[in-house]
Design a protein around this motif. Structure first.
Motif, mmCIF file in Angstrom:
data_model
loop_
_atom_site.group_PDB
_atom_site.id
_atom_site.type_symbol
_atom_site.label_atom_id
_atom_site.label_comp_id
_atom_site.label_asym_id
_atom_site.label_seq_id
_atom_site.Cartn_x
_atom_site.Cartn_y
_atom_site.Cartn_z
ATOM 1 N N GLN A 1 12.962 0.878 -0.528
ATOM 2 C CA GLN A 1 12.007 1.977 -0.551
ATOM 3 C C GLN A 1 10.573 1.508 -0.327
ATOM 4 N N VAL A 2 10.450 0.271 0.158
ATOM 5 C CA VAL A 2 9.147 -0.263 0.567
ATOM 6 C C VAL A 2 9.293 -0.719 2.013
ATOM 7 N N ALA A 3 8.604 -0.070 2.929
ATOM 8 C CA ALA A 3 8.718 -0.409 4.351
ATOM 9 C C ALA A 3 8.138 -1.795 4.621
ATOM 10 N N GLY B 1 0.865 2.259 -7.387
ATOM 11 C CA GLY B 1 0.165 3.536 -7.447
ATOM 12 C C GLY B 1 -0.471 3.885 -6.124
ATOM 13 N N ASP B 2 -1.476 4.725 -6.190
ATOM 14 C CA ASP B 2 -2.172 5.160 -4.981
ATOM 15 C C ASP B 2 -2.982 4.003 -4.394
ATOM 16 N N ARG C 1 7.742 5.211 0.374
ATOM 17 C CA ARG C 1 6.425 5.781 0.069
ATOM 18 C C ARG C 1 5.372 4.684 -0.023
ATOM 19 N N PHE C 2 5.809 3.444 0.215
ATOM 20 C CA PHE C 2 4.906 2.286 0.208
ATOM 21 C C PHE C 2 5.276 1.379 1.374
ATOM 22 N N SER D 1 0.824 -1.203 0.000
ATOM 23 C CA SER D 1 0.000 0.000 0.000
ATOM 24 C C SER D 1 0.856 1.251 0.000
ATOM 25 N N SER D 2 0.312 2.326 -0.543
ATOM 26 C CA SER D 2 0.990 3.621 -0.468
ATOM 27 C C SER D 2 0.870 4.167 0.956
#
Length: 318
Positions: free
Chosen positions: A143-145, A118-119, A160-161, A8-9
């Protein structure tokens, strides 16, 4: 029902001004229809971070041994499953992950494809092997937690995701919470004398005259601090250090406490190589060596002698 992976974003913070605040006001993270394209992250050693390599650098950096084992076992099992289905090498240096190896003339060659996030939520059918491969590299991308909780802790400041309800993160969180709760329960049921002994082994400044509240508060904070930032246990988890000392036998704890107090009260001197001296005479190569010596039944008279020296030293300080 097929197993689903979800990424998820991360919601934008509300308030403030500017374009992002306008998006946040309508529960968006980016303009509709836009997204970010991802390919596997390439490490400095030129290996791809696939999420399917049990010897990956990110796994080796996991400080907690049990958490490291959970992740290693998970990725190894998933790699075997997907290689059996796809009949392709999914190792960290495989050309499968190098999109530059694909050409129109090799259109039948299986190769990784970019994934657009995406969103909102992106869903991956983990029974589809190619979607499972994509999810595997995305969930370990820097860059994905690994979870929203990990993002909030500051572990992934550039993310950011985030991975939604990843089972590894949940298992690790479960383990940490159960270990912490067990440690607090154990602390609550210790005598004041044993709390003081354990606290001193944890390098906390606890003396014989300290009140119960002082000792308890110090140990409680030590257990809950997470990773120790400095001192002899730097890099370890406070709860693990506490449990290491609280679970040893009372006899061993007593002798270890005697030795530690003897050093604190200058009965013994420790040099820069950790050797112990009584005056100018070397008596042991380390604290552990002296503890082993004193635990030997043949040297119980030395234990009694050390107890007498410690009592005498403390009486002078009163």
């Amino acid at each position: 029902m097929n197993k689903i992976g979800i990424i998820s974003s991360i919601p934008l913070p509300e308030g403030g001004s500017g374009y992002e605040s306008s998006l946040a006001a309508v529960n968006l993270t980016r303009a509709p229809g836009t997204g970010r394209m991802f390919l596997p992250h390439k490490e400095k050693n030129n290996e791809y971070r696939t999420g399917l390599d049990p010897d990956a650098l990110y796994i080796k950096r996991i400080g907690d041994a049990q958490s490291q084992k959970i992740e290693r076992d998970k990725v190894l099992k998933e790699r075997h499953r997907l290689e059996d289905i796809l009949k392709v090498d999914l190792s960290s240096r495989s050309d499968f992950y190098n999109i530059a190896t694909w050409t129109p003339g090799s259109k039948n060659k299986l190769v990784i494809e970019p994934v657009k996030l995406g969103d909102g939520k992106t869903f991956f059918d983990l029974e589809d092997p190619l979607q499972a491969v994509a999810y595997a590299f995305l969930r370990v991308h820097p860059q994905v937690a690994s979870s929203f909780e990990a993002y909030q802790r500051g572990d992934f400041p550039e993310a950011r995701f985030y991975v939604v309800d990843d089972e590894v993160e949940q298992e690790i969180t479960y383990r940490k919470k159960t270990v912490l709760n067990k440690a607090i329960f154990t602390l609550d049921n210790l005598s004041l004398e044993k709390r003081k002994k354990v606290a001193r082994q944890c390098s906390l400044p606890v003396g014989d005259q300290d009140k119960e509240q002082v000792v308890y508060n110090q140990l409680d904070s030590f257990i809950k601090q997470g990773t120790i930032k400095s001192g002899p246990f730097e890099g370890a988890n406070g709860v693990d250090v506490f449990m290491r000392f609280v679970t040893i036998s009372d006899e061993v704890l007593h002798v270890k406490d005697l030795v530690r107090q003897a050093i604190t009260h200058s009965i013994y001197r420790k040099d820069r190589l950790a050797k112990l001296f009584d005056g100018e005479v070397e008596i042991a190569k380390s604290e552990d060596d002296l503890v082993d010596y004193l635990l030997d039944e043949k040297h119980q008279s030395d234990v009694l002698m050390l107890e007498d020296k410690l009592r005498a030293k403390k009486s002078i300080l009163l």
